[in-house]
Scaffold this active site. Structure first.
Site, PDB file in Angstrom:
ATOM      1  N   CYS A  18       2.640   7.290   2.969  1.00 24.73           N
ATOM      2  CA  CYS A  18       1.713   6.177   2.851  1.00 24.73           C
ATOM      3  C   CYS A  18       1.959   5.177   3.982  1.00 24.73           C
ATOM      4  O   CYS A  18       3.119   4.831   4.211  1.00 24.73           O
ATOM      5  CB  CYS A  18       1.970   5.509   1.508  1.00 24.73           C
ATOM      6  SG  CYS A  18       0.740   4.358   0.986  1.00 24.73           S
ATOM      7  N   PRO A  19       0.996   4.642   4.678  1.00 27.47           N
ATOM      8  CA  PRO A  19      -0.453   4.887   4.600  1.00 27.47           C
ATOM      9  C   PRO A  19      -0.933   5.725   5.784  1.00 27.47           C
ATOM     10  O   PRO A  19      -2.056   5.549   6.205  1.00 27.47           O
ATOM     11  CB  PRO A  19      -1.002   3.466   4.712  1.00 27.47           C
ATOM     12  CG  PRO A  19      -0.089   2.843   5.750  1.00 27.47           C
ATOM     13  CD  PRO A  19       1.260   3.511   5.592  1.00 27.47           C
TER      14      PRO A  19
END
Lengths: 83, 344
Positions: A18-19
């Site tokens: 993430c991200p």
């Protein structure tokens, strides 16, 4: 996988944290020509949910979200379709 | 052994399940205020805090629990929070994020958990502990009677009144100003919604807030007067494994159950799979985990201890620690994502 949509570029972000899937999808779309199609291969659940939403918010058009296997998804997005 | 410590198992299972379904991660919640401008997880965090605040207030008033804020060591709260915030962006997840993703099979999260545990131990009992102890003692502020500071006791207002007032006003304002329009239009069965799909932010926030209340209650029964936490659970588990003394009390059992809960959620929804990024990213995740371990112990808590559990208790330490977690997160996210994304 037979579908009629022609893919111009593929982004494989499986396993990514993430991200990165989201950020790399959006920056790649931004560099593409209007009308070109990006194929995103992603297996991070939050990104599977958010990439379509955030791509649409940035005037790209989500053509298809397809479950491949387990958490793996294939998302097809037409760059800048609504710009 | 107190059999009540096993209340930690259902709490952890449900917590892990909810974290996984709600993709509840404060790293995403705070980072995406600036990076993706996506506020869904932020709303879930806010709602969970308010729900817990109401529950804590009622339980404190009725004597079921008593609020026990983390000590206000402002230097340690700030420094630890900031470093924790840097670490969670590098690791790609906060303490709860890397915990539930470990259960989902993400190797990047497992590596971060190892880093967090390793540096957490070095900070609490190892090489960094003299520095931390000095920083804490040099910057401690308490009330005259030694009580840890909260917004309530600083202003001399009973905790439950202030907590209910804040939660009430916040919820009313939220209801008035919240924009309508996010609709779940698909008609699917309730079972499908709970077990197969990702949850919306409203359900996630309410469920996590309720779990916080349940955690405070059951944990208090075993003599541990605090709601949810993460980092301490890993440290106790590691000490049990390494030193052979049984330190498996309510918290470590809850944290281990959280991983199992997330694992079950991922199996049921078909989202479980071992998957890993390249070695460069794995090293980054480990390093991020190390910073989180140092930061959490230094600050007196990770994002769960401070933001999810401490803020509803109106602890000043947690508000300050939490604010610096967010600042550390933003500073790092700006360098890593916002600069390269500029012009998007």
């Amino acid at each position: 996988m037979s579908d009629e949509i022609k893919v111009d570029k593929t982004l494989d972000v499986r396993g990514e944290i993430c991200p990165n899937p989201d950020v790399r999808t959006l920056t790649t779309l931004e560099k593409m020509e209007k009308g070109q199609v990006l194929e995103v291969l992603v297996d991070y659940p939050l990104s599977v949910e958010r990439i379509p939403k955030n791509a649409e918010n940035r005037k790209h058009k989500v053509l298809k979200v397809e479950k491949v296997d387990g958490p793996e998804h294939r998302i097809l997005i037409e760059a800048k379709a609504n710009k | 052994m107190d059999p009540l410590i096993f209340t930690a198992i259902p709490v952890g299972l449900v917590f892990g399940f909810a974290l996984s379904r709600g993709r509840f991660c404060m790293n995403s919640a705070f980072r995406d205020i600036i990076v993706l401008k996506d506020y869904a997880l932020l709303k879930a965090v806010g709602l969970a805090i308010l729900v817990s605040m109401i529950g804590f207030a009622i339980m404190d008033r009725t004597g079921v629990i008593s609020v026990s804020p983390v000590t206000f060591w402002w230097g340690a709260n700030m420094l630890g929070g900031f470093i924790f915030g840097i670490g969670m962006v590098l690791a790609g997840g906060c303490a709860s994020g890397i915990t539930y993703r470990t259960g989902e099979g993400m190797v990047s999260a497992m590596v971060a958990v190892v880093g967090l545990t390793f540096f957490g131990l070095m900070t609490s009992t190892g090489v960094f502990s003299p520095f931390i102890n000095y920083l804490r003692s040099a910057t401690t502020i308490t009330l005259a009677d030694g009580a840890n500071l909260t917004l309530a006791n600083v202003f001399g207002i009973p905790y439950y009144i202030l907590a209910l007032a804040i939660a009430g006003v916040a919820l009313i304002l939220w209801a008035i100003f919240a924009r309508r329009g996010e609709k779940e239009s698909e008609s699917v069965s309730l079972g499908e919604k709970i077990f197969r799909r990702g949850w919306g932010w409203t359900s996630t926030g309410i469920v996590i807030g309720l779990i916080g209340i349940l955690a405070f209650y059951t944990s208090t029964l075993t003599g541990r007067s605090y709601p949810l936490a993460i980092t301490g659970g890993y440290l106790s588990t590691a000490k049990t494994l390494i030193m052979g003394q049984n330190l498996m009390t309510w918290l470590p059992i809850m944290v281990m159950s959280t991983i199992v809960g997330a694992f079950l959620a991922a199996i049921i929804s078909g989202e479980f799979k071992f998957r890993s990024p390249g070695p460069k990213t794995l090293i980054q995740c480990f390093f991020g985990g190390c910073l989180m371990g140092f930061g959490a112990v230094c600050s007196g808590g990770c994002n769960i201890t401070h933001i999810l559990s401490g803020v509803p208790q109106l602890a000043l330490s947690s508000m300050l620690g939490g604010a610096f977690i967010i600042l550390g997160c933003w500073a790092t996210a700006w360098f890593m994502f916002l600069r390269p994304m500029r012009g998007l």
